[in-house]
Design a protein around this motif. Structure first.
Motif, PDB file in Angstrom:
ATOM      1  N   LYS A   7       0.818  -1.212   0.000  1.00 23.99           N
ATOM      2  CA  LYS A   7       0.000   0.000   0.000  1.00 23.99           C
ATOM      3  C   LYS A   7       0.854   1.266   0.000  1.00 23.99           C
ATOM      4  CE  LYS A   7      -3.953  -2.165   1.974  1.00 23.99           C
ATOM      5  NZ  LYS A   7      -5.299  -1.911   2.231  1.00 23.99           N
ATOM      6  N   LYS A   8       2.096   1.162   0.407  1.00 30.57           N
ATOM      7  CA  LYS A   8       2.978   2.321   0.479  1.00 30.57           C
ATOM      8  C   LYS A   8       3.902   2.415  -0.731  1.00 30.57           C
ATOM      9  CE  LYS A   8       1.949   3.910   4.595  1.00 30.57           C
ATOM     10  NZ  LYS A   8       1.477   5.250   4.845  1.00 30.57           N
ATOM     11  N   ARG A   9       3.812   1.460  -1.650  1.00 32.46           N
ATOM     12  CA  ARG A   9       4.695   1.442  -2.807  1.00 32.46           C
ATOM     13  C   ARG A   9       4.521   2.722  -3.623  1.00 32.46           C
ATOM     14  NH1 ARG A   9       5.237  -0.062  -8.008  1.00 32.46           N
ATOM     15  NH2 ARG A   9       3.123  -0.673  -8.422  1.00 32.46           N
ATOM     16  N   LEU A  10       5.625   3.298  -4.035  1.00 32.10           N
ATOM     17  CA  LEU A  10       5.585   4.529  -4.796  1.00 32.10           C
ATOM     18  C   LEU A  10       5.130   4.266  -6.222  1.00 32.10           C
ATOM     19  CD1 LEU A  10       9.017   5.995  -3.656  1.00 32.10           C
ATOM     20  CD2 LEU A  10       6.754   6.464  -2.707  1.00 32.10           C
ATOM     21  N   MET A  11       4.389   5.214  -6.772  1.00 26.51           N
ATOM     22  CA  MET A  11       3.999   5.126  -8.173  1.00 26.51           C
ATOM     23  C   MET A  11       5.230   5.356  -9.021  1.00 26.51           C
ATOM     24  SD  MET A  11       0.849   4.455  -8.813  1.00 26.51           S
ATOM     25  CE  MET A  11       0.868   4.912 -10.514  1.00 26.51           C
ATOM     26  N   THR A  12       5.273   4.694 -10.141  1.00 33.27           N
ATOM     27  CA  THR A  12       6.394   4.843 -11.064  1.00 33.27           C
ATOM     28  C   THR A  12       5.874   5.233 -12.442  1.00 33.27           C
ATOM     29  OG1 THR A  12       6.308   2.545 -11.806  1.00 33.27           O
ATOM     30  CG2 THR A  12       7.669   3.018  -9.844  1.00 33.27           C
ATOM     31  N   ALA A  13       6.785   5.622 -13.292  1.00 34.14           N
ATOM     32  CA  ALA A  13       6.427   5.912 -14.676  1.00 34.14           C
ATOM     33  C   ALA A  13       5.860   4.654 -15.343  1.00 34.14           C
ATOM     34  CB  ALA A  13       7.643   6.428 -15.435  1.00 34.14           C
ATOM     35  N   LYS A  14       6.396   3.504 -14.976  1.00 31.74           N
ATOM     36  CA  LYS A  14       5.896   2.236 -15.527  1.00 31.74           C
ATOM     37  C   LYS A  14       4.428   2.024 -15.139  1.00 31.74           C
ATOM     38  CE  LYS A  14       6.721  -2.731 -15.520  1.00 31.74           C
ATOM     39  NZ  LYS A  14       7.527  -3.832 -14.994  1.00 31.74           N
ATOM     40  N   ASP A  15       4.072   2.301 -13.886  1.00 37.06           N
ATOM     41  CA  ASP A  15       2.674   2.175 -13.442  1.00 37.06           C
ATOM     42  C   ASP A  15       1.770   3.120 -14.239  1.00 37.06           C
ATOM     43  OD1 ASP A  15       3.366   0.352 -11.372  1.00 37.06           O
ATOM     44  OD2 ASP A  15       3.796   2.017 -10.008  1.00 37.06           O
ATOM     45  N   PHE A  16       2.201   4.376 -14.359  1.00 37.73           N
ATOM     46  CA  PHE A  16       1.444   5.392 -15.103  1.00 37.73           C
ATOM     47  C   PHE A  16       1.201   4.896 -16.524  1.00 37.73           C
ATOM     48  CE2 PHE A  16       0.776   9.213 -17.525  1.00 37.73           C
ATOM     49  CZ  PHE A  16       0.272  10.172 -16.658  1.00 37.73           C
ATOM     50  N   ARG A  17       2.267   4.429 -17.168  1.00 38.40           N
ATOM     51  CA  ARG A  17       2.199   3.935 -18.547  1.00 38.40           C
ATOM     52  C   ARG A  17       1.211   2.763 -18.656  1.00 38.40           C
ATOM     53  NH1 ARG A  17       7.200   4.005 -19.550  1.00 38.40           N
ATOM     54  NH2 ARG A  17       7.206   5.516 -21.250  1.00 38.40           N
ATOM     55  N   GLN A  18       1.291   1.807 -17.726  1.00 44.30           N
ATOM     56  CA  GLN A  18       0.394   0.643 -17.769  1.00 44.30           C
ATOM     57  C   GLN A  18      -1.068   1.052 -17.640  1.00 44.30           C
ATOM     58  OE1 GLN A  18       2.124  -1.801 -14.651  1.00 44.30           O
ATOM     59  NE2 GLN A  18       3.121  -3.110 -16.164  1.00 44.30           N
ATOM     60  N   ILE A  19      -1.346   1.989 -16.747  1.00 44.02           N
ATOM     61  CA  ILE A  19      -2.724   2.454 -16.586  1.00 44.02           C
ATOM     62  C   ILE A  19      -3.203   3.125 -17.867  1.00 44.02           C
ATOM     63  CG2 ILE A  19      -4.243   4.067 -15.356  1.00 44.02           C
ATOM     64  CD1 ILE A  19      -2.401   3.594 -12.858  1.00 44.02           C
ATOM     65  N   ALA A  20      -2.407   4.042 -18.397  1.00 41.73           N
ATOM     66  CA  ALA A  20      -2.804   4.772 -19.611  1.00 41.73           C
ATOM     67  C   ALA A  20      -3.033   3.827 -20.786  1.00 41.73           C
ATOM     68  CB  ALA A  20      -1.754   5.819 -19.956  1.00 41.73           C
ATOM     69  N   LEU A  21      -2.148   2.862 -20.959  1.00 36.91           N
ATOM     70  CA  LEU A  21      -2.271   1.958 -22.105  1.00 36.91           C
ATOM     71  C   LEU A  21      -3.331   0.882 -21.912  1.00 36.91           C
ATOM     72  CD1 LEU A  21       1.482   1.596 -23.089  1.00 36.91           C
ATOM     73  CD2 LEU A  21      -0.307   2.915 -24.264  1.00 36.91           C
ATOM     74  N   SER A  22      -3.860   0.753 -20.698  1.00 40.41           N
ATOM     75  CA  SER A  22      -4.926  -0.227 -20.456  1.00 40.41           C
ATOM     76  C   SER A  22      -6.287   0.273 -20.944  1.00 40.41           C
ATOM     77  CB  SER A  22      -5.008  -0.573 -18.968  1.00 40.41           C
ATOM     78  OG  SER A  22      -5.576   0.501 -18.226  1.00 40.41           O
ATOM     79  N   LEU A  23      -6.387   1.542 -21.269  1.00 41.06           N
ATOM     80  CA  LEU A  23      -7.662   2.125 -21.685  1.00 41.06           C
ATOM     81  C   LEU A  23      -7.908   1.874 -23.170  1.00 41.06           C
ATOM     82  CD1 LEU A  23      -7.278   5.369 -19.608  1.00 41.06           C
ATOM     83  CD2 LEU A  23      -8.728   3.404 -19.094  1.00 41.06           C
ATOM     84  N   PRO A  24      -9.173   1.722 -23.565  1.00 35.30           N
ATOM     85  CA  PRO A  24      -9.487   1.378 -24.955  1.00 35.30           C
ATOM     86  C   PRO A  24      -8.875   2.348 -25.970  1.00 35.30           C
ATOM     87  CG  PRO A  24     -11.442   1.198 -23.594  1.00 35.30           C
ATOM     88  CD  PRO A  24     -10.380   1.830 -22.743  1.00 35.30           C
ATOM     89  N   GLU A  25      -8.256   1.764 -26.986  1.00 35.87           N
ATOM     90  CA  GLU A  25      -7.687   2.479 -28.123  1.00 35.87           C
ATOM     91  C   GLU A  25      -6.646   3.530 -27.746  1.00 35.87           C
ATOM     92  OE1 GLU A  25     -10.499   3.626 -31.162  1.00 35.87           O
ATOM     93  OE2 GLU A  25     -11.738   1.868 -30.752  1.00 35.87           O
ATOM     94  N   SER A  26      -6.043   3.390 -26.574  1.00 34.88           N
ATOM     95  CA  SER A  26      -4.977   4.330 -26.219  1.00 34.88           C
ATOM     96  C   SER A  26      -3.677   3.839 -26.834  1.00 34.88           C
ATOM     97  CB  SER A  26      -4.850   4.478 -24.706  1.00 34.88           C
ATOM     98  OG  SER A  26      -4.434   3.274 -24.110  1.00 34.88           O
TER      99      SER A  26
END
Length: 119
Positions: A7-26
């Motif tokens: 729960k305390k793990r820091l967000m990373t650029a990799k996390d941001f990228r995975q979330i963004a690319l998980s959305l339809p047609e992104s």
């Protein structure tokens, strides 16, 4: 000794990228030497600007107001016209994954073509 706490793990650029690319047609492209994420050819989020500790989400002004108010350590409106139009800086290390996911999804919805949203 530091203990791993999910729960305390820091967000990373990799996390941001995975979330963004998980959305339809992104899709990921590059703009001004840093990665951006697009839907329907339009940018809804970027990484690495102004530095590697940050991202940006393109929110509706109302969403920007609430994210910035509720999470002031994470979301800061970009200065100038871009900020008044919803461009919001994200401090990655201060963000929790579920909150960042909501912001990226809001940015995607704010940018996606209407036909895609209706599906």
């Amino acid at each position: 000794m530091l203990m791993y706490c999910p729960k305390k793990r820091l967000m990373t650029a990799k996390d941001f990228r995975q979330i963004a690319l998980s959305l339809p047609e992104s899709e990921e492209r590059a703009h001004m030497s840093h990665p951006d994420f697009r839907v329907g050819g339009k940018i809804f989020a970027t990484l690495g600007y102004p530095d590697k500790t940050r991202g940006m989400v393109k929110l509706a002004p109302e969403d920007q107001h609430y994210f910035s108010k509720d999470y002031p350590d994470v979301f800061i409106p970009v200065k100038g016209t871009w900020g008044r139009r919803g461009a919001t800086s994200v401090h990655l290390k201060a963000a929790k994954k579920e909150v960042l996911r909501k912001a990226i999804e809001a940015a995607w919805r704010n940018t996606a073509p209407k036909l895609l949203l209706e599906r």
